[in-house]
Design an enzyme around this catalytic site. Structure first.
Site, PDB file in Angstrom:
ATOM      1  N   ASP A 227      -1.834   6.723   1.389  1.00  0.00           N
ATOM      2  CA  ASP A 227      -3.463   5.715   1.692  1.00  0.00           C
ATOM      3  C   ASP A 227      -3.361   5.937   3.223  1.00  0.00           C
ATOM      4  O   ASP A 227      -2.476   5.334   4.228  1.00  0.00           O
ATOM      5  CB  ASP A 227      -3.162   4.517   1.246  1.00  0.00           C
ATOM      6  CG  ASP A 227      -2.687   4.961   0.183  1.00  0.00           C
ATOM      7  OD1 ASP A 227      -3.104   5.598  -1.282  1.00  0.00           O
ATOM      8  OD2 ASP A 227      -2.603   3.488  -1.392  1.00  0.00           O
TER       9      ASP A 227
ATOM     10  N   VAL B 175       0.786  -1.184  -0.180  1.00  0.00           N
ATOM     11  CA  VAL B 175      -0.080   0.060   0.080  1.00  0.00           C
ATOM     12  C   VAL B 175       0.617   1.254   0.173  1.00  0.00           C
ATOM     13  O   VAL B 175       2.075   1.287   0.478  1.00  0.00           O
ATOM     14  CB  VAL B 175      -0.938   0.146   1.357  1.00  0.00           C
ATOM     15  CG1 VAL B 175      -1.612  -1.346   1.217  1.00  0.00           C
ATOM     16  CG2 VAL B 175       0.021   0.270   2.105  1.00  0.00           C
ATOM     17  N   SER B 176       0.438   2.394  -0.645  1.00  0.00           N
ATOM     18  CA  SER B 176       0.864   3.540  -0.525  1.00  0.00           C
ATOM     19  C   SER B 176       1.306   4.293   0.471  1.00  0.00           C
ATOM     20  O   SER B 176       0.036   4.313   1.759  1.00  0.00           O
ATOM     21  CB  SER B 176       0.714   4.621  -1.234  1.00  0.00           C
ATOM     22  OG  SER B 176       0.563   3.769  -2.789  1.00  0.00           O
ATOM     23  N   LYS B 177       2.122   4.790   1.592  1.00  0.00           N
ATOM     24  CA  LYS B 177       2.533   5.521   2.109  1.00  0.00           C
ATOM     25  C   LYS B 177       1.266   7.042   2.410  1.00  0.00           C
ATOM     26  O   LYS B 177       0.650   6.950   3.875  1.00  0.00           O
ATOM     27  CB  LYS B 177       3.754   6.210   2.339  1.00  0.00           C
ATOM     28  CG  LYS B 177       4.402   5.328   2.985  1.00  0.00           C
ATOM     29  CD  LYS B 177       5.928   6.029   3.156  1.00  0.00           C
ATOM     30  CE  LYS B 177       7.461   4.403   3.334  1.00  0.00           C
ATOM     31  NZ  LYS B 177       9.173   5.823   4.193  1.00  0.00           N
TER      32      LYS B 177
END
Length: 202
Positions: free
Chosen positions: A19, A15-17
């Site tokens: 998000d 996951v993106s930081k």
């Protein structure tokens, strides 16, 4: 007949930081798919230097299979995705994407990835062709590549003359022509250099 050993499945979740999401849904899907080991990462999919991904790549052995929930979990860049596919293949490993049902351990999966690679190469070739055509058109019109200058030659002369004569300040000319003070400084410096060169030639 000797029994063929089951492939060792390594799951990768990301996951993106930025998000507010978590890896929970991905991890659940990867466990259900039979992954013996899970690699979790919080990083942008556009970054190549993701430490957990690189660790996964270093640990790949022949017969292993990298499993992701979706293709964009591995990379959001098609170029990087294909490069990762090449590294996985070079290690003698396979790749599976659960959502897109891609499995390079099967003939159909390998054919699909080859088609993706072919489309990507076609797209790159088209971009190169459009770029060459655009540059050729620009040259035929007397223009060169790059952004069109914001200021005309007469405007640049006006800026330099006003500042060098002391009639206006750099800040005033920057506001007048809607450019940055740094742009004004470069114009004045270039004008001074040209003036000095002309004086030395006399």
């Amino acid at each position: 007949m000797p029994r063929v050993p089951e492939p060792y499945l390594l799951g990768y979740a990301r996951v993106s930081k930025s998000d507010d999401q978590s890896n929970a849904a991905q991890l659940t899907a990867l466990k259900r798919a039979g992954c013996a080991r899970l690699f979790e990462e919080a990083a942008s999919g556009g970054r190549w230097d993701r430490p957990v991904l690189q660790e996964l790549m270093r640990q790949l052995r022949p017969g292993d299979v990298v499993v992701v929930w979706k293709l964009d979990r591995l990379s959001r860049s098609l170029k990087d995705l294909l490069h990762l596919m090449e590294r996985i293949e070079a290690a003698g490993a396979g790749f599976r994407s659960l959502t897109e049902a891609i499995d390079t351990t099967t003939p159909a999966g390998r054919m699909m990835m080859q088609m993706v690679g072919a489309f990507a190469e076609f797209e790159r070739a088209m971009i190169r062709e459009r770029t060459r055509a655009g540059l050729a058109a620009a040259r035929s019109e007397g223009r060169v590549g790059g952004r069109r200058p914001k200021l005309r030659a007469d405007q640049r002369r006006d800026i330099a003359e006003n500042i060098l004569s002391g009639r206006r300040t750099g800040a005033q000319m920057a506001r007048l022509y809607d450019v940055s003070p740094a742009t004004v400084s470069r114009i004045v410096n270039a004008a001074q250099a040209t003036q000095l060169k002309d004086e030395n030639m006399l």
